[in-house]
Every structure is written in structure tokens, then in C-alpha cells.
Scaffold this motif. Sequence first.
Motif, PDB file in Angstrom:
ATOM      1  N   ILE A  68     -69.610  -8.593  79.032  1.00 17.58           N
ATOM      2  CA  ILE A  68     -68.973  -9.115  77.716  1.00 17.58           C
ATOM      3  C   ILE A  68     -68.562 -10.170  77.098  1.00 17.58           C
ATOM      4  N   LEU A  69     -68.775 -11.248  77.062  1.00 13.68           N
ATOM      5  CA  LEU A  69     -68.645 -12.268  76.653  1.00 13.68           C
ATOM      6  C   LEU A  69     -70.112 -12.602  76.194  1.00 13.68           C
ATOM      7  N   SER A  70     -70.903 -12.750  76.983  1.00 17.39           N
ATOM      8  CA  SER A  70     -72.138 -12.524  76.530  1.00 17.39           C
ATOM      9  C   SER A  70     -72.469 -11.715  75.696  1.00 17.39           C
ATOM     10  N   THR A  71     -71.992 -10.714  75.463  1.00 18.36           N
ATOM     11  CA  THR A  71     -72.373  -9.551  74.496  1.00 18.36           C
ATOM     12  C   THR A  71     -72.330 -10.058  72.731  1.00 18.36           C
ATOM     13  N   GLY A  72     -70.540 -10.915  73.174  1.00 19.29           N
ATOM     14  CA  GLY A  72     -69.861 -11.082  71.900  1.00 19.29           C
ATOM     15  C   GLY A  72     -70.880 -13.027  71.481  1.00 19.29           C
ATOM     16  N   VAL A  73     -71.658 -13.420  72.134  1.00 21.90           N
ATOM     17  CA  VAL A  73     -72.560 -14.256  72.402  1.00 21.90           C
ATOM     18  C   VAL A  73     -73.176 -14.625  71.136  1.00 21.90           C
ATOM     19  N   ILE A  74     -74.283 -13.276  71.544  1.00 25.19           N
ATOM     20  CA  ILE A  74     -75.738 -13.015  71.733  1.00 25.19           C
ATOM     21  C   ILE A  74     -75.662 -12.217  70.357  1.00 25.19           C
ATOM     22  N   PHE A  75     -75.100 -11.219  70.403  1.00 23.46           N
ATOM     23  CA  PHE A  75     -75.334  -9.473  69.789  1.00 23.46           C
ATOM     24  C   PHE A  75     -74.121 -10.471  68.346  1.00 23.46           C
ATOM     25  N   GLY A  76     -73.273 -11.223  68.857  1.00 27.68           N
ATOM     26  CA  GLY A  76     -71.750 -12.293  67.628  1.00 27.68           C
ATOM     27  C   GLY A  76     -72.988 -12.135  66.448  1.00 27.68           C
ATOM     28  N   MET A  77     -73.943 -12.719  67.049  1.00 32.71           N
ATOM     29  CA  MET A  77     -74.168 -14.048  66.567  1.00 32.71           C
ATOM     30  C   MET A  77     -75.329 -13.665  64.819  1.00 32.71           C
ATOM     31  N   LEU A  78     -76.091 -12.543  65.526  1.00 26.59           N
ATOM     32  CA  LEU A  78     -77.009 -11.792  65.115  1.00 26.59           C
ATOM     33  C   LEU A  78     -75.564 -11.063  63.980  1.00 26.59           C
ATOM     34  N   VAL A  79     -74.590 -10.943  64.337  1.00 27.80           N
ATOM     35  CA  VAL A  79     -73.179 -10.004  62.938  1.00 27.80           C
ATOM     36  C   VAL A  79     -72.927 -10.851  62.097  1.00 27.80           C
ATOM     37  N   SER A  80     -72.473 -12.158  62.784  1.00 30.39           N
ATOM     38  CA  SER A  80     -71.372 -12.569  62.074  1.00 30.39           C
ATOM     39  C   SER A  80     -72.168 -12.983  60.202  1.00 30.39           C
ATOM     40  N   LEU A  81     -73.515 -13.633  60.345  1.00 32.22           N
ATOM     41  CA  LEU A  81     -73.837 -13.383  58.768  1.00 32.22           C
ATOM     42  C   LEU A  81     -73.594 -12.715  58.112  1.00 32.22           C
ATOM     43  N   PRO A  82     -73.839 -11.285  58.127  1.00 33.60           N
ATOM     44  CA  PRO A  82     -73.529 -10.398  57.162  1.00 33.60           C
ATOM     45  C   PRO A  82     -71.984 -10.200  57.402  1.00 33.60           C
ATOM     46  N   VAL A  83     -71.161 -10.416  58.143  1.00 33.44           N
ATOM     47  CA  VAL A  83     -70.171 -10.309  58.565  1.00 33.44           C
ATOM     48  C   VAL A  83     -69.081 -11.163  57.428  1.00 33.44           C
ATOM     49  N   ALA A 121     -75.845  -6.235  76.229  1.00 32.34           N
ATOM     50  CA  ALA A 121     -74.973  -6.517  77.770  1.00 32.34           C
ATOM     51  C   ALA A 121     -74.106  -5.627  78.475  1.00 32.34           C
ATOM     52  N   CYS A 122     -73.346  -5.237  78.062  1.00 32.52           N
ATOM     53  CA  CYS A 122     -72.124  -4.670  78.729  1.00 32.52           C
ATOM     54  C   CYS A 122     -71.598  -2.769  77.867  1.00 32.52           C
ATOM     55  N   GLY A 123     -73.058  -2.082  76.952  1.00 34.79           N
ATOM     56  CA  GLY A 123     -73.260  -1.186  76.714  1.00 34.79           C
ATOM     57  C   GLY A 123     -72.470  -0.982  75.583  1.00 34.79           C
ATOM     58  N   THR A 124     -73.136   0.305  75.061  1.00 39.21           N
ATOM     59  CA  THR A 124     -72.884   0.391  73.348  1.00 39.21           C
ATOM     60  C   THR A 124     -70.943   0.355  73.039  1.00 39.21           C
ATOM     61  N   LYS A 125     -70.726   0.430  73.978  1.00 40.49           N
ATOM     62  CA  LYS A 125     -69.388   1.272  73.565  1.00 40.49           C
ATOM     63  C   LYS A 125     -68.290   0.029  73.410  1.00 40.49           C
ATOM     64  N   MET A 126     -68.811  -0.997  74.956  1.00 43.33           N
ATOM     65  CA  MET A 126     -67.797  -1.718  75.253  1.00 43.33           C
ATOM     66  C   MET A 126     -68.408  -3.266  74.378  1.00 43.33           C
ATOM     67  N   ALA A 127     -69.256  -2.992  73.740  1.00 39.15           N
ATOM     68  CA  ALA A 127     -69.849  -3.880  72.226  1.00 39.15           C
ATOM     69  C   ALA A 127     -69.197  -3.926  71.526  1.00 39.15           C
ATOM     70  N   THR A 128     -68.908  -2.200  71.057  1.00 42.85           N
ATOM     71  CA  THR A 128     -68.205  -1.713  69.718  1.00 42.85           C
ATOM     72  C   THR A 128     -67.060  -2.229  69.785  1.00 42.85           C
ATOM     73  N   ILE A 129     -66.998  -1.756  70.609  1.00 44.09           N
ATOM     74  CA  ILE A 129     -65.321  -2.350  71.447  1.00 44.09           C
ATOM     75  C   ILE A 129     -64.623  -4.320  70.474  1.00 44.09           C
ATOM     76  N   GLY A 130     -65.865  -4.292  71.393  1.00 44.93           N
ATOM     77  CA  GLY A 130     -65.639  -6.262  71.152  1.00 44.93           C
ATOM     78  C   GLY A 130     -65.795  -7.171  70.113  1.00 44.93           C
ATOM     79  N   MET A 131     -67.088  -6.082  69.205  1.00 45.18           N
ATOM     80  CA  MET A 131     -66.996  -6.744  67.878  1.00 45.18           C
ATOM     81  C   MET A 131     -66.100  -6.345  66.858  1.00 45.18           C
ATOM     82  N   VAL A 132     -65.200  -5.261  66.914  1.00 43.13           N
ATOM     83  CA  VAL A 132     -64.603  -4.625  66.152  1.00 43.13           C
ATOM     84  C   VAL A 132     -62.555  -5.782  66.404  1.00 43.13           C
ATOM     85  N   ILE A 133     -62.965  -6.252  68.218  1.00 45.64           N
ATOM     86  CA  ILE A 133     -62.331  -7.137  67.658  1.00 45.64           C
ATOM     87  C   ILE A 133     -62.500  -8.416  67.588  1.00 45.64           C
ATOM     88  N   ARG A 134     -63.672  -8.876  67.508  1.00 45.53           N
ATOM     89  CA  ARG A 134     -64.013 -10.545  67.461  1.00 45.53           C
ATOM     90  C   ARG A 134     -63.827 -10.406  65.978  1.00 45.53           C
TER      91      ARG A 134
END
Length: 540
Positions: free
Chosen positions: A515-530, A452-465
Motif C-alpha cells: 500500500i505504501l509502495s503504491t502511495g509513493v509511486i502512483f501518488g507521484m504521478l497523480v499528485s501533480l494534476p491533483v 502493487a496493492c490492487g486497484t481497489k486498495m490503491a483507489t482507497i489509498g488515493m482517496v485518503i491521501r
Amino acid sequence: MISGDDFYKVMCAMIPLYFAMLVAYASVKWWKIFSPEQCSGINRFVAVFAVPILSFHFISQNNPYHMDTKFIIADTLSKVIVLVLLSLWAVFFNGDLDWVITLFSVSTLPNTLVMGIPLLKAMYGDFTQSLMVQLVVLQCIIWYTLLLFLFEYRAATLLIQTQFPGSTAASITKFEIDGDVISLDGRDPLCTESEIDGNGHIRVRIRRSTSSAPDSALSSSINITPRASNLSNAEIYSVNTPARNAEISFGQGELVFGYRMSSPRLSGYASSDAYSLQPTPRASNFNELDSTTVTTANTPIWIRSPAGGKVFRQPSPAFSCVKMMWESPGKGERQGGKDVVVHEEKDLSFRDSSKFPAAEKEEAKGAVSSQGMPRAHVMLGLILIMVGRKLSRNPNAYSSVLGLFWSLISFRWNVGMPSLVKYSIKIISDAGLGMAMFSLGLFMALQPHIIACGTKMATIGMVIRFVSGPILMSASSVAVGLRGARLHTAIVQAALPQGIVPFVFAREYGLHPDILSTGVIFGMLVSLPVTLLYYILLGI
């Protein structure tokens, strides 16, 4: 070295959780089994009963007299380091408090209860459940309270800056808050009144303009018929619901679950409120009005758009009463025989986290530099009252405290829980994990975009997380002497997906909810392989 059996054991623990999320997603997105109203009811059950009882179940079974001191210190140290670094950035490099709060939430507050316990138990054994429960207790009692404190401080600061500009605010010596004011987050229409004594000291009263100001300009000029809650007929809005005759962005719009119904009214309930600290919401009387802005002499007016959730302030004297009213999308209309005036002012809402244009940003910074503030103890009293009222409406706060209280009694005097109570709690807590994941699946299905926050901001959020968080946690753990399986547990739990509670706070206070919404949704999908990658690398 990780064996095939170890990997299969982890998958056996995690696939059922993702299966529950997938079934919920398909039920709404593809099969159309659940309507948005039904999703609201499910989410409400999860928030009020399933998750709090699940928390109580785990906490009450954990022995508080055998806490892992090093593990707790390592987790605390990592969070303190992040908070200190962000604070130094804000103080010495003109950092923004908004980003301090958001970055702290993203980097340090994972979904420990729902994802951490089953995942780490499968990876490293049963002892990790006790470690995760200890972190859950600290999160609920300390870190979420601190986060709420920061949000309320931000809301109070912005309210004071807009209502008492310049050096005026420094003369405030007391805040009086009516009992029905739950928070300064802007979800309720608030009215401020001020009195000056002979010594120039200002006493400010904060109240709800609709419930305690029947003689206000709004009440006297417009006939409003109260109506009952529409909880059973809730309308649920999506993250990207378009405004009528207006364009809204994430920071400005109300972030809620679901999608827009055929009715144009603003909903009194959103399924994200299921995780909220707010009491059961009722439909606002303002919902029936598209625009009800009434001009009154020397009265500062807050004008809020029903679709975009924006609040605009008309220039006003510093000590006048503040009213909150709806704004019409047009420049001027006539409704019900009354002239309706719309003020096109820049957005100064203390629920709005949208970025100012460059010129306006500099202007705002210049104004803040000369802004006076009440004394520290006055501000502290105001914020503590607001935080206390929010926590008093949080089921998770009660479940955590009660669970800790019972565990202290149970393990101190070897007292067992009565079977009637034990199995009554167990029947709901057993469904807690599955229902929590099911609720997340509903949330995902009701959003038009996963990112929801755009690809660039989502990438930064995933790196931080998933990168910065584990690195800081590993450094803190090594510093306090953690080794072996406990060190690996600390690192993997730091790579869990974004917690839900920080997202709820972000939505309520209008601070980077995308940003937090993307962290919850996209983060759930990314977290298992990570997390599996961390598990494999740490096992080499």
C-alpha cells in the motif's frame, strides 16, 4: 483567479523534478544504462548524503524564532485528530493496530521536503519555504519518531504474544537487550532467554542468535563460514519476486527494490535500505543455506524462508530460547548427511502483516483477549530503547537536529556559517532535489507493477491521501484562524504525494508495504494534476 503566468510558473518549478524522475525511469526500464547494483549505490548516496544535507541546508537557513504558530498548530491538530479517531476506532470498534498505523501514515505524512518546497514556493511565494521547513522539522523530530514508536510497539507486542502466551507475560519485570540488537522488526535473527526469580518475576534477555550464541543448535550443528559484505555485488529484488516452489504475497514477502538476479541467494542489501534506519547491511551467513533446520529437544524454532521472508514458529515452552533458521520448501530433506525437518505451521511472524483466514483470525483474536502483557513502564522502556537505537542510525535525524541547533545559534547571535562549510554543504544540497527525484525514478523502474496493492486498495489509498487529508487539514486550519494564502498553502501541502519514510518503515516491519509502495509511486504521478486542481479551485 489563476492566470496563465501563474500556471506556467508552477510548471517551470515541477517539470524539472519530473524530468529527473523520467530520465531515471528510462535509464533502467528502456535504455538499460544502470544495473540493479548501480541503482543500489545511487540510492545509498541519496539517503546517506543528498537528502540529509538538503534537510540540513533548508533547516539551518530557517529562523526558528519566527515560526508561524497558527500554521504549526493547524498541521499538528489535523494529525492529532486522525490519530485520536483511529485510536477510538481501535479501542471501541475492535480496530486493528496494523491499520491504525497504515492509515495514519497514508493520511498525514506527505513528501513535504522534496515535493512541497518547490511546488508551494512556485504557487504562493517565497514565504511558503519557511512554512514547509517548519513542517519538515516537525515530521523528522516528532511525527516520524511517533510512527517508529508505533511500529516498535507492534513488533514488541507480537513478539511477547508469540513467546509468552496467556498470562505469563504479565510477570515480566525487565527486558535486557544486547547492544547489537537494533530493532524488533525481525530483520535480524533474535533469541530470547528468560529467568524466573523466587517471587515469580521474569527477566527476559533479547539478543541476536547468530552473533551472541555460538553454542546454539545452529552454530554447533552446521559449519558456517563468515564472509564479508556483498554490498558491492548486491542482488536487488522486486516487489513481486516469486519464491522458489512457493507463492508469496505482499504482506509475507520481503519488499525490496529492483528485480531478481540470476543467483538464487537472498540479497544482503536492497536499495530500499538506502532510506532505511539500519546500518550498512552485510550478507547473512544464512544466505548460503537453502534449509538448515535442526531439531533439538524442547527448543522452539523460528524458521524463515529465504525467498518469501516468512518466519514460522514451532510450538514450544514459554521460557525456552528461540532460534531463527531457514526453512526448506520441501516436507523433509537430507542435506550434508543431516536430516532436515520442515515444519508446516501457520505464519506467526512479527514481520508479517498478511491477513489471516477468517477462522484463524477469530482464533487469534480469542487468544489476544486472554493475553497478558508486561506493565506499562516495562513495555515503555523496551520500546524507547529500540526507538533510540533506530534513530541513532538515521542520517536524517542527525541532519534535522543539527540544522535546528545551528539555526538557533545563528539567528540568536547573528553568526554566519563559515564559507568553507557553507559552500561544501551547498554543492551537495543543490543536487539533493534532483537526486531524490532521480532515485524515485529508479525505484519506479525496478518495480514490475506501479499499482502493487490492487486497484481497489490503491483507489482507497488515493482517496485518503488526496481527499481526506486536505479536508481534515482545511478544517483544522479554519479552526485555528488561518486565512488567505496560508490556508491555501496548508490545503495543498496536505495533498502532496506519500512520504518515503513511512514506506521504508512499512517495508522494514512488514506492515502493508504494498500500500505504501503504491502511495509513493502512483501518488507521484497523480499528485501533480491533483495539486494543480486544488490550486485552481482555491484561486477562484
